[in-house]
Design an enzyme around this catalytic site. Structure first.
Site, PDB file in Angstrom:
ATOM      1  N   ASP A  95      71.965  61.322  10.238  1.00 18.45           N
ATOM      2  CA  ASP A  95      72.320  61.094  11.644  1.00 18.45           C
ATOM      3  C   ASP A  95      73.640  60.365  11.861  1.00 18.45           C
ATOM      4  O   ASP A  95      74.187  60.382  12.952  1.00 18.45           O
ATOM      5  CB  ASP A  95      71.196  60.299  12.335  1.00 18.45           C
ATOM      6  CG  ASP A  95      70.981  58.917  11.711  1.00 18.45           C
ATOM      7  OD1 ASP A  95      71.667  58.570  10.737  1.00 18.45           O
ATOM      8  OD2 ASP A  95      70.100  58.178  12.203  1.00 18.45           O
ATOM      9  N   HIS A  96      74.176  59.714  10.838  1.00 14.66           N
ATOM     10  CA  HIS A  96      75.342  58.848  11.029  1.00 14.66           C
ATOM     11  C   HIS A  96      76.689  59.550  10.842  1.00 14.66           C
ATOM     12  O   HIS A  96      77.704  59.065  11.336  1.00 14.66           O
ATOM     13  CB  HIS A  96      75.279  57.660  10.063  1.00 14.66           C
ATOM     14  CG  HIS A  96      74.520  56.479  10.596  1.00 14.66           C
ATOM     15  ND1 HIS A  96      73.219  56.579  11.031  1.00 14.66           N
ATOM     16  CD2 HIS A  96      74.877  55.180  10.762  1.00 14.66           C
ATOM     17  CE1 HIS A  96      72.810  55.384  11.437  1.00 14.66           C
ATOM     18  NE2 HIS A  96      73.795  54.529  11.292  1.00 14.66           N
ATOM     19  N   ASP A 160      68.629  50.247   7.890  1.00 12.22           N
ATOM     20  CA  ASP A 160      69.381  50.232   9.137  1.00 12.22           C
ATOM     21  C   ASP A 160      68.833  49.073   9.958  1.00 12.22           C
ATOM     22  O   ASP A 160      67.620  48.867  10.016  1.00 12.22           O
ATOM     23  CB  ASP A 160      69.219  51.552   9.895  1.00 12.22           C
ATOM     24  CG  ASP A 160      70.178  51.637  11.080  1.00 12.22           C
ATOM     25  OD1 ASP A 160      71.217  52.307  10.950  1.00 12.22           O
ATOM     26  OD2 ASP A 160      69.889  51.023  12.126  1.00 12.22           O
ATOM     27  N   ARG A 448      74.714  47.952  20.842  1.00 14.83           N
ATOM     28  CA  ARG A 448      75.803  47.049  20.443  1.00 14.83           C
ATOM     29  C   ARG A 448      77.073  47.385  21.198  1.00 14.83           C
ATOM     30  O   ARG A 448      77.330  48.537  21.533  1.00 14.83           O
ATOM     31  CB  ARG A 448      76.069  47.158  18.933  1.00 14.83           C
ATOM     32  CG  ARG A 448      74.914  46.635  18.131  1.00 14.83           C
ATOM     33  CD  ARG A 448      75.296  46.212  16.727  1.00 14.83           C
ATOM     34  NE  ARG A 448      74.125  45.558  16.153  1.00 14.83           N
ATOM     35  CZ  ARG A 448      73.549  45.911  15.013  1.00 14.83           C
ATOM     36  NH1 ARG A 448      74.047  46.882  14.287  1.00 14.83           N
ATOM     37  NH2 ARG A 448      72.483  45.275  14.589  1.00 14.83           N
ATOM     38  N   SER A 643      75.026  45.236  11.782  1.00 19.13           N
ATOM     39  CA  SER A 643      74.414  46.280  10.967  1.00 19.13           C
ATOM     40  C   SER A 643      73.901  45.756   9.631  1.00 19.13           C
ATOM     41  O   SER A 643      74.377  44.755   9.112  1.00 19.13           O
ATOM     42  CB  SER A 643      75.456  47.378  10.725  1.00 19.13           C
ATOM     43  OG  SER A 643      75.037  48.244   9.710  1.00 19.13           O
ATOM     44  N   ARG A 645      74.399  47.155   6.847  1.00 20.69           N
ATOM     45  CA  ARG A 645      75.160  47.801   5.771  1.00 20.69           C
ATOM     46  C   ARG A 645      75.451  46.861   4.603  1.00 20.69           C
ATOM     47  O   ARG A 645      76.124  45.853   4.726  1.00 20.69           O
ATOM     48  CB  ARG A 645      76.444  48.419   6.319  1.00 20.69           C
ATOM     49  CG  ARG A 645      77.487  47.461   6.801  1.00 20.69           C
ATOM     50  CD  ARG A 645      78.582  48.178   7.569  1.00 20.69           C
ATOM     51  NE  ARG A 645      78.042  48.745   8.799  1.00 20.69           N
ATOM     52  CZ  ARG A 645      78.775  48.972   9.892  1.00 20.69           C
ATOM     53  NH1 ARG A 645      80.060  48.695   9.900  1.00 20.69           N
ATOM     54  NH2 ARG A 645      78.237  49.473  10.974  1.00 20.69           N
TER      55      ARG A 645
END
Length: 754
Positions: A95-96, A160, A448, A643, A645
């Protein structure tokens, strides 16, 4: 079709026994959060009481979910773990990597072509190790999880930060880095400091323009971006039971913006209705049988202050729609006061773009309510003054809302439907003209709104609101418009007022979809090959990080003293850099390029102590690495918010940064640093941040006696020959210290597999 039904049966079968043991040990009624946590202890039935905010606890999550940007590094790590198959049900969601530009079909086609190498890698590694694979276009991870995998009383982790979306269906769902996911997929316990608890009591019932989004916008204003750090937020009360499951998901999703570990609602009739509506009536039936275990005890909710560390009460009947922003998701404005705030602060009142959807607000209910306003615009001869985009959360939602006519309504209003993907919400937006960096305003139903996040333009003022408010303001093209009180001039010169939005929680004809986009893994993956081209600039097999050398660290250079807000977007930007998420060397060229240097107020410009000149942060760090010199990064409050990440931790580790010293950390980032063998330290005295000078070198002392609760000493050696010795705290436990000594948590897994 319900996925993992046998696993859910096993979870439900053991809950009564686990809770009986927990009650005996704890000796009092239990919150829902405590019930789920105690039911998922690695040790089995509880043998001790765990201290909130104190005890590190091993848990056994039921499942793992990964999105395509973070899955690359998580699975590259898992490939080193020496396992034949994942130990718990796991999924990958593409999806990213889909960039929003002109519209769904063309954008998706372009993404499949551009990212073919990465998609093929993810599909093959999923096929080999027994991981469910959701293809590009299937939808956004959190909406797909809510529709297919979330279940009341369960526990999951996801790579995520918005994994808590599944809390809308009564699940403890926590965002983590890829190394944590790797551990759980390898069958190891997952460690978490037992969280403190915030109870949010919702009374009354919403009506009119107010929606579930306004609950979390209000809570964000109360708690701020770090007020939830170390807490799980549990919602309860008659107001909570009145909200739809997807509305609850929206609230839990955006709980990430207050730093909360996760957020959760109890199982109720709305949960059951959503399970049945998404083809999981069998799970609803099982949940009904143990319903008392899937919500907090009555005594808890009758006297919440005795059971929660903090209690907030919100009356939904009185709650006003909110708009939050700009530049931070916790700057909360009631709609009645927003127009004045726009004028007083000099924010651009002209609204350029309204964007609805994303993982936060892309349900059938959200889209149906926004469509009711779009239909009014058509009927009342209003032409949308702003650009308007719609991002469906999943192919199932998209197919259903198209069948029910909502997409054609948006089309008549002038809206553009984007792919079922994250798109602008994570910076995957080829916004034309953004490069001019002009001052402008946009409003979204996303979660965000940090500077530059959506379109790369630091002067884009991004505001966050419900899909209904976003749609109304896009019709008006004006941030000072209040749809609850103001009128608009239509194409015939008449003054018209928008009526309250109306929608449906679930489609009357049920959900429908032709191809949901799911690909099941091979029964036997032993013969599946995972190929990574050694010449690829997008994928790179990992080498192990070096173990600690066994000595204190001396002569470290200051790489950067970051000033103010430094999120994971500042440390490892998304946008165009997403393509390198599977190539650690290449993506490391974005390390800290968004952080503001406290000594010159510039980004990506730091002093190279070897040359005396200024250069880009990654290039300067590569020079230190080439010279065999370690370095240190100094930061401010809530360092690493945003995030999940883990690249923000892996890049400094890869390039030779040895320690991060800050006033305070965001939870996920601190854990990610620990997992990668970094020193994550905090100033014992936050004022010592001011002692750091541009030409400093650092000696970190006491590492040879590294122990839980024992601070380290850091000597700041200044260029003029003077020095300061300061104290640095840490939160490492015994196991985490072993990660540091081994060079990373993964190194320990690999050693155990041999």
């Amino acid at each position: 079709m319900a996925f993992d039904i046998e696993m859910i049966k096993e979870v439900y079968a053991r809950i009564p026994e686990r809770l009986e043991a927990a009650r005996k040990i704890v000796g009092r009624p239990l919150t829902l959060t405590e019930k789920i946590l105690y039911a998922h202890l690695t040790e089995g039935p509880a043998s001790q009481v765990y201290g909130r905010g104190k005890s590190y606890v091993d848990f056994q999550p039921d499942r793992v979910a990964m999105q395509d940007a973070t899955a690359q590094m998580a699975l590259l790590q898992f490939m080193q773990a020496g396992k034949d198959k994942v130990a718990v049900p796991s999924t990958v969601h593409c999806d990213h990597l889909i960039q929003a530009e002109v519209g769904a079909d063309k954008d998706l086609s372009k993404a499949k072509d551009k990212n073919k190498e990465v998609y093929d890698f993810l599909a093959s590694v999923s096929n080999k190790y027994g991981i469910g694979f959701w293809k590009p276009g299937a939808g956004i991870i959190h909406q797909v999880v809510l529709e297919n995998y979330a279940f009341p009383g369960g526990m999951m982790i996801g790579t995520d930060s918005h994994t808590p979306n599944a809390g809308g269906l009564g699940m403890i769902a926590i965002g983590v880095g890829g190394a944590d996911a790797c551990d759980v997929m390898a069958g190891l316990p997952w460690e978490l400091k037992f969280p403190k608890l915030i109870g949010v009591k919702l009374t009354g019932k919403m009506s009119g323009w107010t929606s579930a989004k306004d609950v979390i916008l209000k809570v964000a204003g109360i708690l701020t971006v770090k007020g939830g750090t170390g807490y799980i937020v549990e919602y309860f009360g008659e107001g909570a039971r009145s909200l739809s499951a997807t509305g609850k998901g929206t609230i839990c999703n955006m709980g990430a913006e207050i730093g909360a570990t996760t957020s959760i609602f109890g199982y109720d009739e709305k949960s059951a209705a959503y399970l049945k509506g998404t083809g999981r009536a069998d799970i609803a039936e099982m949940a009904d049988a143990i319903a008392a275990h899937l919500t907090g005890d009555e005594e808890v909710y009758a006297d919440p202050s005795s059971y929660f560390d903090q209690v907030i009460e919100i009356n939904l009947s009185e709650l006003e729609p909110h708009v939050n922003g700009p530049f931070t998701p916790d700057l909360a404005w009631p709609l009645s006061k927003f127009a004045a705030a726009v004028k007083e602060n000099g924010w651009p009142a002209k609204l350029d773009v309204g964007l609805i959807g994303s993982c936060t607000n892309s349900s059938y209910e959200d889209i149906s309510r926004a469509a009711s306003l779009a239909q009014q615009a058509v009927d009342k001869k209003l032409v949308a003054k702003s650009e308007f985009t719609i991002t469906p959360g999943s192919e199932q939602v998209r197919f259903t809302v198209e069948r029910d006519g909502f997409l054609s309504v948006f089309d008549k209003m002038g809206g553009v439907v984007l792919a079922n993907a994250c798109g602008p919400c994570i910076g995957q937006w080829a916004r034309h003209g953004a490069e001019k960096q002009e001052k402008n305003s946009i409003i979204t139903s996303f979660n965000r709104n940090f500077a530059k996040r959506a379109d790369g333009n630091p002067n884009t003022h991004a505001f966050v609101a419900s899909p209904e408010v976003v749609t109304a303001l896009a019709i008006a093209g004006d941030l000072t418009f209040n749809p609850m009180t103001d009128t608009l001039t239509n194409s015939e010169g008449q003054q018209v007022k928008l009526d309250e939005p109306k929608g449906l929680e679930l489609p009357e004809k049920g959900f429908a979809v032709e191809d949901a986009g799911y690909q099941a893994p091979a029964e036997d993956g032993s013969k599946v090959n995972v190929l990574v081209d050694p010449k690829s600039d997008r994928l790179q097999l990992l080498d192990s990080f070096a173990a600690w050398e066994g000595t204190d660290l001396k002569g470290l250079k200051l790489l950067i003293k970051a000033k103010g807000k430094c999120t994971t977007d500042h440390i490892s930007m998304a946008g165009p850099w997403l393509k390198y998420r599977g190539h650690l060397d290449n993506i490391s060229n974005n390390m800290l390029i968004g952080a503001v240097n406290a000594f010159n107020d510039a980004t990506n410009s730091v002093k190279n102590q070897l040359t005396g000149g200024y250069g880009e942060v990654p290039a300067t760090q590569r020079a230190y690495k080439a010279a065999g010199i370690g370095s240190i990064v100094v930061g401010d409050e809530n360092y690493g918010e945003g995030s999940s990440r883990e690249h923000a931790a892996m890049e400094p580790r890869f390039l030779g940064v040895r320690a991060i010293l800050v006033k305070s950390f965001a939870r996920i980032h601190e854990t990610n640093l620990k997992k990668q063998g970094m020193l994550a330290l905090t100033f014992a005295n936050p004022a010592d941040y001011d002692l750091i000078q541009e030409d400093d070198s650092f000696d970190i002392l006491g590492i040879t006696e590294f122990a839980p609760g024992k601070p380290l000493q850091i000597v700041l050696n200044h260029a003029d020959g003077t020095s300061h010795t300061i104290t640095a705290n840490h939160t490492y436990n015994e196991g985490q210290i072993e990660w540091f000594k081994a060079g990373s948590a993964l190194n320990l897994i690999k050693a155990a597999a041999k």
